[in-house]
Design a protein around this motif. Sequence first.
Motif, PDB file in Angstrom:
ATOM      1  N   PHE A  86       0.848  -1.197   0.000  1.00  0.00           N
ATOM      2  CA  PHE A  86       0.000   0.000   0.000  1.00  0.00           C
ATOM      3  C   PHE A  86       0.882   1.246   0.000  1.00  0.00           C
ATOM      4  O   PHE A  86       1.895   1.303   0.704  1.00  0.00           O
ATOM      5  CB  PHE A  86      -0.918   0.010   1.225  1.00  0.00           C
ATOM      6  N   GLY A  87       0.457   2.267  -0.756  1.00  0.00           N
ATOM      7  CA  GLY A  87       1.278   3.454  -0.929  1.00  0.00           C
ATOM      8  C   GLY A  87       0.715   4.705  -0.285  1.00  0.00           C
ATOM      9  O   GLY A  87      -0.188   4.666   0.545  1.00  0.00           O
ATOM     10  N   ASN A  88       1.254   5.831  -0.707  1.00  0.00           N
ATOM     11  CA  ASN A  88       0.904   7.129  -0.162  1.00  0.00           C
ATOM     12  C   ASN A  88      -0.541   7.504  -0.475  1.00  0.00           C
ATOM     13  O   ASN A  88      -1.060   7.195  -1.556  1.00  0.00           O
ATOM     14  CB  ASN A  88       1.855   8.195  -0.730  1.00  0.00           C
ATOM     15  N   GLU A  89      -1.182   8.200   0.468  1.00  0.00           N
ATOM     16  CA  GLU A  89      -2.591   8.578   0.305  1.00  0.00           C
ATOM     17  C   GLU A  89      -2.842   9.433  -0.929  1.00  0.00           C
ATOM     18  O   GLU A  89      -3.846   9.251  -1.629  1.00  0.00           O
ATOM     19  CB  GLU A  89      -3.069   9.355   1.542  1.00  0.00           C
ATOM     20  N   ALA A  90      -1.949  10.371  -1.195  1.00  0.00           N
ATOM     21  CA  ALA A  90      -2.166  11.314  -2.299  1.00  0.00           C
ATOM     22  C   ALA A  90      -1.579  10.821  -3.617  1.00  0.00           C
ATOM     23  O   ALA A  90      -2.194  10.950  -4.677  1.00  0.00           O
ATOM     24  CB  ALA A  90      -1.570  12.676  -1.943  1.00  0.00           C
ATOM     25  N   ARG A  91      -0.382  10.247  -3.553  1.00  0.00           N
ATOM     26  CA  ARG A  91       0.342   9.899  -4.770  1.00  0.00           C
ATOM     27  C   ARG A  91       0.309   8.415  -5.106  1.00  0.00           C
ATOM     28  O   ARG A  91       0.725   8.018  -6.203  1.00  0.00           O
ATOM     29  CB  ARG A  91       1.800  10.343  -4.649  1.00  0.00           C
ATOM     30  N   GLY A  92      -0.127   7.605  -4.185  1.00  0.00           N
ATOM     31  CA  GLY A  92      -0.096   6.169  -4.424  1.00  0.00           C
ATOM     32  C   GLY A  92       1.334   5.646  -4.409  1.00  0.00           C
ATOM     33  O   GLY A  92       2.183   6.127  -3.648  1.00  0.00           O
ATOM     34  N   LEU A  93       1.615   4.692  -5.268  1.00  0.00           N
ATOM     35  CA  LEU A  93       2.942   4.093  -5.368  1.00  0.00           C
ATOM     36  C   LEU A  93       3.633   4.624  -6.623  1.00  0.00           C
ATOM     37  O   LEU A  93       3.045   4.634  -7.703  1.00  0.00           O
ATOM     38  CB  LEU A  93       2.841   2.570  -5.445  1.00  0.00           C
ATOM     39  N   ASP A  94       4.879   5.065  -6.479  1.00  0.00           N
ATOM     40  CA  ASP A  94       5.606   5.544  -7.658  1.00  0.00           C
ATOM     41  C   ASP A  94       6.125   4.354  -8.459  1.00  0.00           C
ATOM     42  O   ASP A  94       6.016   3.192  -8.048  1.00  0.00           O
ATOM     43  CB  ASP A  94       6.730   6.511  -7.272  1.00  0.00           C
ATOM     44  N   GLU A  95       6.683   4.643  -9.618  1.00  0.00           N
ATOM     45  CA  GLU A  95       7.134   3.583 -10.527  1.00  0.00           C
ATOM     46  C   GLU A  95       8.207   2.709  -9.878  1.00  0.00           C
ATOM     47  O   GLU A  95       8.240   1.492 -10.080  1.00  0.00           O
ATOM     48  CB  GLU A  95       7.664   4.195 -11.831  1.00  0.00           C
ATOM     49  N   GLU A  96       9.070   3.325  -9.097  1.00  0.00           N
ATOM     50  CA  GLU A  96      10.137   2.560  -8.436  1.00  0.00           C
ATOM     51  C   GLU A  96       9.547   1.553  -7.453  1.00  0.00           C
ATOM     52  O   GLU A  96       9.981   0.401  -7.380  1.00  0.00           O
ATOM     53  CB  GLU A  96      11.085   3.510  -7.709  1.00  0.00           C
ATOM     54  N   ALA A  97       8.534   1.997  -6.700  1.00  0.00           N
ATOM     55  CA  ALA A  97       7.889   1.091  -5.743  1.00  0.00           C
ATOM     56  C   ALA A  97       7.121  -0.004  -6.468  1.00  0.00           C
ATOM     57  O   ALA A  97       7.172  -1.183  -6.083  1.00  0.00           O
ATOM     58  CB  ALA A  97       6.961   1.877  -4.826  1.00  0.00           C
ATOM     59  N   LEU A  98       6.386   0.368  -7.513  1.00  0.00           N
ATOM     60  CA  LEU A  98       5.605  -0.619  -8.260  1.00  0.00           C
ATOM     61  C   LEU A  98       6.490  -1.685  -8.903  1.00  0.00           C
ATOM     62  O   LEU A  98       6.051  -2.827  -9.097  1.00  0.00           O
ATOM     63  CB  LEU A  98       4.774   0.080  -9.340  1.00  0.00           C
TER      64      LEU A  98
END
Length: 266
Positions: free
Chosen positions: A215-227
């Motif tokens: 699960f990622g950040n509330e506003a930005r979600g997961l960036d490409e590096e995390a995905l």
Amino acid sequence: MLENPRSPRVRAVAKLTKRSARQETGLFLLEGPQAAREALTHRPDTLVELFATPSALERHADVRDAAQDAGVDVVFTTEAVIEAMADTVTPQGIVAVARQSPTSVKDVFAAGPRLIAICEEVRDPGNLGTIIRAADAAGANAVILTGRTVDLYNPKVVRATTGSLFHVPVAVGADLETTASRARAAGLQVVAADVGGEDFLSHRALLSRPTAWLFGNEARGLDEEALAHADLALRLPIYGGAESLNLATAASVCLYESAFAQRADA
């Protein structure tokens, strides 16, 4: 009875609302009868001090009894002292100080988990606390927080867990790449919850497998590096007119879907 709201002892407790004091002391603040009850029942070894007004302890006799059973002394205070210690505007008359006791990422995977939650840059304390609570309710084996996620022992996080902090192992300060690698080595698939992911329902059958939800950040979600560290990214369908789901709500759905699928296959 502790009566002076400005005494060094009271100020030391009040400072635990600040991250710097928590980092320096390794302690954190618990507020209210529910938090005290769960700590006394499940992790009495972590409790350092327990403060209460006489009237609060009379109202919550189970907390008094649990303290006696655990051999934890209660320090009686005035309402003004509790108000000086607490982070909330209207405290409930009971405050405790406990030792921080996070688990390690290594221990999480050594236990052979089938369901865990990984939080990458979750910044809202209420969301993080609710995710931990949902993970506990869904029977998850652990929650892992990366170094970019809000402090586990922030008072708002602790309150939002409603005691689940003492039920489910939580690791902190983890590196996402290392965590994802360890998850795969332990036989878990890493599934990201992401609005740009594939349709959830078309991959629902995969959720019976051991899974680490990301699960990622509330506003930005997961960036490409995390995905890039996930094996699969899934999005929850929106059937009504809502623009999106709150992060903690989405995480609850994902964790429960995995819990349902894993138990159906058991």
